[in-house]
Design a protein around this motif. Structure first.
Motif, PDB file in Angstrom:
ATOM      1  N   PHE A   7       0.834  -1.199   0.000  1.00  0.00           N
ATOM      2  CA  PHE A   7       0.000   0.000   0.000  1.00  0.00           C
ATOM      3  C   PHE A   7       0.873   1.254   0.000  1.00  0.00           C
ATOM      4  O   PHE A   7       0.650   2.186  -0.771  1.00  0.00           O
ATOM      5  CB  PHE A   7      -0.929  -0.005   1.222  1.00  0.00           C
ATOM      6  N   GLY A   8       1.874   1.269   0.861  1.00  0.00           N
ATOM      7  CA  GLY A   8       2.761   2.425   0.953  1.00  0.00           C
ATOM      8  C   GLY A   8       3.493   2.706  -0.342  1.00  0.00           C
ATOM      9  O   GLY A   8       3.623   3.866  -0.763  1.00  0.00           O
ATOM     10  N   LYS A   9       3.946   1.641  -0.985  1.00  0.00           N
ATOM     11  CA  LYS A   9       4.635   1.796  -2.267  1.00  0.00           C
ATOM     12  C   LYS A   9       3.685   2.378  -3.313  1.00  0.00           C
ATOM     13  O   LYS A   9       4.069   3.231  -4.105  1.00  0.00           O
ATOM     14  CB  LYS A   9       5.181   0.448  -2.727  1.00  0.00           C
ATOM     15  N   ARG A  10       2.439   1.923  -3.293  1.00  0.00           N
ATOM     16  CA  ARG A  10       1.438   2.429  -4.241  1.00  0.00           C
ATOM     17  C   ARG A  10       1.161   3.916  -4.010  1.00  0.00           C
ATOM     18  O   ARG A  10       1.089   4.705  -4.956  1.00  0.00           O
ATOM     19  CB  ARG A  10       0.143   1.613  -4.113  1.00  0.00           C
ATOM     20  N   VAL A  11       1.020   4.318  -2.743  1.00  0.00           N
ATOM     21  CA  VAL A  11       0.800   5.736  -2.423  1.00  0.00           C
ATOM     22  C   VAL A  11       1.976   6.560  -2.939  1.00  0.00           C
ATOM     23  O   VAL A  11       1.790   7.610  -3.562  1.00  0.00           O
ATOM     24  CB  VAL A  11       0.592   5.949  -0.907  1.00  0.00           C
ATOM     25  N   GLN A  12       3.176   6.063  -2.696  1.00  0.00           N
ATOM     26  CA  GLN A  12       4.368   6.779  -3.153  1.00  0.00           C
ATOM     27  C   GLN A  12       4.388   6.896  -4.685  1.00  0.00           C
ATOM     28  O   GLN A  12       4.687   7.962  -5.226  1.00  0.00           O
ATOM     29  CB  GLN A  12       5.620   6.071  -2.662  1.00  0.00           C
ATOM     30  N   GLN A  13       4.061   5.816  -5.385  1.00  0.00           N
ATOM     31  CA  GLN A  13       4.026   5.845  -6.852  1.00  0.00           C
ATOM     32  C   GLN A  13       3.022   6.884  -7.349  1.00  0.00           C
ATOM     33  O   GLN A  13       3.313   7.646  -8.274  1.00  0.00           O
ATOM     34  CB  GLN A  13       3.652   4.475  -7.411  1.00  0.00           C
ATOM     35  N   LEU A  14       1.849   6.887  -6.752  1.00  0.00           N
ATOM     36  CA  LEU A  14       0.818   7.848  -7.159  1.00  0.00           C
ATOM     37  C   LEU A  14       1.252   9.277  -6.850  1.00  0.00           C
ATOM     38  O   LEU A  14       1.014  10.195  -7.644  1.00  0.00           O
ATOM     39  CB  LEU A  14      -0.511   7.528  -6.463  1.00  0.00           C
ATOM     40  N   PHE A  66      -5.331   0.413  -3.751  1.00  0.00           N
ATOM     41  CA  PHE A  66      -5.057  -1.000  -3.514  1.00  0.00           C
ATOM     42  C   PHE A  66      -4.798  -1.784  -4.802  1.00  0.00           C
ATOM     43  O   PHE A  66      -4.606  -2.979  -4.770  1.00  0.00           O
ATOM     44  CB  PHE A  66      -6.222  -1.643  -2.752  1.00  0.00           C
ATOM     45  N   ALA A  67      -4.781  -1.089  -5.940  1.00  0.00           N
ATOM     46  CA  ALA A  67      -4.543  -1.740  -7.232  1.00  0.00           C
ATOM     47  C   ALA A  67      -3.037  -1.774  -7.470  1.00  0.00           C
ATOM     48  O   ALA A  67      -2.488  -1.016  -8.267  1.00  0.00           O
ATOM     49  CB  ALA A  67      -5.268  -0.982  -8.341  1.00  0.00           C
ATOM     50  N   PHE A  68      -2.367  -2.664  -6.748  1.00  0.00           N
ATOM     51  CA  PHE A  68      -0.902  -2.679  -6.721  1.00  0.00           C
ATOM     52  C   PHE A  68      -0.270  -2.953  -8.077  1.00  0.00           C
ATOM     53  O   PHE A  68       0.845  -2.516  -8.332  1.00  0.00           O
ATOM     54  CB  PHE A  68      -0.400  -3.685  -5.683  1.00  0.00           C
ATOM     55  N   ASP A  69      -0.943  -3.687  -8.940  1.00  0.00           N
ATOM     56  CA  ASP A  69      -0.384  -4.005 -10.251  1.00  0.00           C
ATOM     57  C   ASP A  69      -0.945  -3.138 -11.367  1.00  0.00           C
ATOM     58  O   ASP A  69      -0.570  -3.297 -12.531  1.00  0.00           O
ATOM     59  CB  ASP A  69      -0.647  -5.479 -10.584  1.00  0.00           C
ATOM     60  N   GLU A  70      -1.824  -2.220 -11.017  1.00  0.00           N
ATOM     61  CA  GLU A  70      -2.455  -1.357 -12.009  1.00  0.00           C
ATOM     62  C   GLU A  70      -1.472  -0.263 -12.444  1.00  0.00           C
ATOM     63  O   GLU A  70      -0.822   0.360 -11.601  1.00  0.00           O
ATOM     64  CB  GLU A  70      -3.710  -0.721 -11.405  1.00  0.00           C
ATOM     65  N   PRO A  71      -1.349  -0.018 -13.748  1.00  0.00           N
ATOM     66  CA  PRO A  71      -0.471   1.077 -14.191  1.00  0.00           C
ATOM     67  C   PRO A  71      -1.007   2.430 -13.725  1.00  0.00           C
ATOM     68  O   PRO A  71      -2.209   2.573 -13.481  1.00  0.00           O
ATOM     69  CB  PRO A  71      -0.487   0.966 -15.705  1.00  0.00           C
ATOM     70  N   LEU A  72      -0.121   3.379 -13.629  1.00  0.00           N
ATOM     71  CA  LEU A  72      -0.509   4.717 -13.154  1.00  0.00           C
ATOM     72  C   LEU A  72      -1.181   5.516 -14.235  1.00  0.00           C
ATOM     73  O   LEU A  72      -1.002   5.388 -15.367  1.00  0.00           O
ATOM     74  CB  LEU A  72       0.726   5.470 -12.658  1.00  0.00           C
TER      75      LEU A  72
END
Length: 72
Positions: A7-14, A66-72
């Motif tokens: 989750f944290g990695k996803r927030v950072q990516q976004l 929560f879409a960890f594999d979804e492209p940005l």
């Protein structure tokens, strides 16, 4: 990888995709920079209220956090 870290990695990516600093995101969400850092590092997960505010600040539906594999 545990959920909080994913989750944290996803927030950072976004956040990176929106060219925002941790300070800017923290200000928009109404929490401290330290809290954003802790979320992004998977130290702790956000409350439901903070989840909603993160989604609004990052301009994504909550599910996208929560879409960890979804492209940005």
């Amino acid at each position: 990888m545990q959920l909080k870290k994913q989750f944290g990695k996803r927030v950072q990516q976004l956040r990176f995709a929106r060219k925002m600093t941790q300070e800017q995101l923290a200000e928009r969400v109404g929490i401290t920079i330290e809290s954003i850092s802790n979320i992004e590092r998977g130290i702790y997960g956000p409350s439901f209220d903070t989840l909603e505010k993160l989604a609004i600040a990052l301009r994504v539906p909550v599910q996208s956090l929560f879409a960890f594999d979804e492209p940005l």
